[in-house]
Design a protein around this motif. Structure first.
Motif, mmCIF file in Angstrom:
data_model
loop_
_atom_site.group_PDB
_atom_site.id
_atom_site.type_symbol
_atom_site.label_atom_id
_atom_site.label_comp_id
_atom_site.label_asym_id
_atom_site.label_seq_id
_atom_site.Cartn_x
_atom_site.Cartn_y
_atom_site.Cartn_z
ATOM 1 N N VAL A 53 1.198 -1.352 0.196
ATOM 2 C CA VAL A 53 0.138 -0.087 -0.538
ATOM 3 C C VAL A 53 0.945 0.814 0.012
ATOM 4 O O VAL A 53 2.126 1.062 0.682
ATOM 5 C CB VAL A 53 -0.451 -0.316 1.585
ATOM 6 C CG1 VAL A 53 -2.080 -1.190 1.261
ATOM 7 C CG2 VAL A 53 -0.075 0.249 2.415
ATOM 8 N N ARG A 54 -0.129 2.276 -0.084
ATOM 9 C CA ARG A 54 1.013 3.697 -0.508
ATOM 10 C C ARG A 54 1.517 3.731 0.230
ATOM 11 O O ARG A 54 2.754 4.524 0.640
ATOM 12 C CB ARG A 54 -0.090 4.973 -1.569
ATOM 13 C CG ARG A 54 0.180 4.264 -2.966
ATOM 14 C CD ARG A 54 -0.321 5.364 -3.728
ATOM 15 N NE ARG A 54 -0.507 4.868 -4.990
ATOM 16 C CZ ARG A 54 -0.028 4.555 -5.931
ATOM 17 N NH1 ARG A 54 1.196 4.308 -5.595
ATOM 18 N NH2 ARG A 54 -0.419 3.618 -6.877
ATOM 19 N N ASN A 55 0.827 3.973 2.033
ATOM 20 C CA ASN A 55 1.056 4.959 3.070
ATOM 21 C C ASN A 55 0.718 3.882 4.198
ATOM 22 O O ASN A 55 -0.140 3.596 4.653
ATOM 23 C CB ASN A 55 0.271 5.702 2.929
ATOM 24 C CG ASN A 55 0.632 6.710 2.210
ATOM 25 O OD1 ASN A 55 1.975 7.831 2.273
ATOM 26 N ND2 ASN A 55 -0.051 7.644 1.855
ATOM 27 N N LEU B 78 -8.198 4.788 2.116
ATOM 28 C CA LEU B 78 -7.337 5.532 3.837
ATOM 29 C C LEU B 78 -5.693 6.023 3.704
ATOM 30 O O LEU B 78 -4.675 6.554 4.053
ATOM 31 C CB LEU B 78 -7.694 4.860 5.133
ATOM 32 C CG LEU B 78 -8.448 5.472 5.988
ATOM 33 C CD1 LEU B 78 -9.653 4.942 7.334
ATOM 34 C CD2 LEU B 78 -8.586 7.024 5.949
ATOM 35 N N SER B 79 -5.132 3.950 3.540
ATOM 36 C CA SER B 79 -3.333 4.354 3.386
ATOM 37 C C SER B 79 -3.279 4.926 2.292
ATOM 38 O O SER B 79 -2.181 4.469 1.270
ATOM 39 C CB SER B 79 -3.480 2.979 3.240
ATOM 40 O OG SER B 79 -3.375 1.522 2.525
ATOM 41 N N GLY B 80 -4.093 5.182 1.198
ATOM 42 C CA GLY B 80 -4.023 5.282 -0.586
ATOM 43 C C GLY B 80 -3.534 4.739 -1.642
ATOM 44 O O GLY B 80 -3.398 5.474 -2.091
ATOM 45 N N ARG C 168 2.668 -3.416 -7.369
ATOM 46 C CA ARG C 168 2.212 -4.556 -7.871
ATOM 47 C C ARG C 168 1.795 -5.916 -7.210
ATOM 48 O O ARG C 168 1.797 -6.810 -6.205
ATOM 49 C CB ARG C 168 4.330 -5.151 -7.451
ATOM 50 C CG ARG C 168 5.236 -4.381 -8.536
ATOM 51 C CD ARG C 168 6.175 -5.301 -9.258
ATOM 52 N NE ARG C 168 5.899 -6.512 -8.891
ATOM 53 C CZ ARG C 168 6.491 -7.598 -9.292
ATOM 54 N NH1 ARG C 168 6.855 -7.691 -10.444
ATOM 55 N NH2 ARG C 168 6.492 -9.047 -8.560
ATOM 56 N N ALA C 169 1.385 -4.769 -6.207
ATOM 57 C CA ALA C 169 0.145 -5.472 -4.959
ATOM 58 C C ALA C 169 -0.648 -6.466 -5.732
ATOM 59 O O ALA C 169 -1.671 -6.023 -6.724
ATOM 60 C CB ALA C 169 -0.709 -4.302 -4.800
ATOM 61 N N SER C 170 -1.412 -7.346 -4.862
ATOM 62 C CA SER C 170 -2.136 -9.022 -4.657
ATOM 63 C C SER C 170 -3.557 -7.799 -4.744
ATOM 64 O O SER C 170 -3.899 -7.091 -4.567
ATOM 65 C CB SER C 170 -2.078 -9.441 -4.224
ATOM 66 O OG SER C 170 -3.592 -10.912 -4.573
ATOM 67 N N ARG C 171 -4.123 -7.833 -5.986
ATOM 68 C CA ARG C 171 -5.863 -7.310 -5.540
ATOM 69 C C ARG C 171 -6.927 -8.725 -5.100
ATOM 70 O O ARG C 171 -7.484 -8.291 -5.326
ATOM 71 C CB ARG C 171 -6.496 -6.957 -6.899
ATOM 72 C CG ARG C 171 -5.740 -6.671 -7.915
ATOM 73 C CD ARG C 171 -5.743 -5.338 -7.525
ATOM 74 N NE ARG C 171 -4.874 -4.795 -8.420
ATOM 75 C CZ ARG C 171 -4.279 -3.728 -8.129
ATOM 76 N NH1 ARG C 171 -3.547 -3.684 -7.066
ATOM 77 N NH2 ARG C 171 -3.495 -2.696 -9.105
ATOM 78 N N SER C 172 -6.228 -10.000 -4.184
ATOM 79 C CA SER C 172 -6.916 -10.020 -4.014
ATOM 80 C C SER C 172 -6.342 -11.079 -2.332
ATOM 81 O O SER C 172 -6.860 -11.510 -1.546
ATOM 82 C CB SER C 172 -7.309 -11.978 -4.645
ATOM 83 O OG SER C 172 -6.588 -12.590 -5.002
#
Length: 177
Positions: free
Chosen positions: A112-114, A132-134, A139-143
């Motif tokens: 997450v960004r933040n 909330l965390s940006g 590259r983050a998983s969507r699940s």
């Protein structure tokens, strides 16, 4: 006429039960932990009222009783516990009320960004916590999202509509493709 009133009351009760959201039901069985800020009042005993944050060791200080361990208690069980302790030589029939001023934060880390801790808000979903965390990184998983919850640190796979509770630790994994 009696049948009509019984049916009417049954519908009202059914509506009241269905009106509870999963988060509301979760908060009813919510157990206090370090970082929760609570207010304790004893009916007709203003000198025994306390507003305190539960320490990292799980205690608050209360007049007459000293250090009281509240970690692991629900709101109802803490009320009953304090009433019983006050009956033991202090008051005849104490009536204790407990309200939560603020819940401990939840945490989010990983892709997450933040990453960090965020103030708990009732009925917040995992999708809203990610926002909330940006938002998610590229590259983050969507699940592949996990939540660690409770004193026993039970971990489970979560979806975007999973309700977050105070103290939850959210992990957002990387996607492998």
């Amino acid at each position: 006429m009696v049948k009509w009133w019984c049916a009417f009351i049954s519908l009202l009760l059914l509506g009241a039960v269905q009106a509870q959201t999963p988060a509301t039901q979760g908060l009813q069985s919510y157990k206090f932990g370090p970082g929760d800020s609570i207010k304790i009042s004893v009916y007709l005993e203003p000198d025994l009222s306390v507003t305190a944050e539960i320490s990292q060791q799980g205690f608050i200080d209360m007049p007459l009783l000293g250090s009281i361990r509240l970690t692991g208690h629900t709101q109802q069980s803490a009320k009953e516990y304090l009433e019983q302790r006050l009956k033991d030589g202090y008051l005849v029939a104490p009536s204790v009320s407990i309200t939560v001023d603020s819940y401990r934060p939840f945490f989010i880390y990983g892709e997450v960004r933040n990453p960090g801790s965020y103030s708990y808000q009732p009925d917040i979903t995992l999708e809203q916590a990610i926002a909330l965390s940006g938002g998610l990184l590229d590259r983050a998983s969507r699940s592949a999202w996990q939540i660690q919850r409770g004193a026993d640190k039970a971990t489970f796979k979560a979806s975007s509509d999973t309700i977050i509770l105070p103290g939850d630790v959210i992990k957002i994994d990387k996607s492998f493709f």
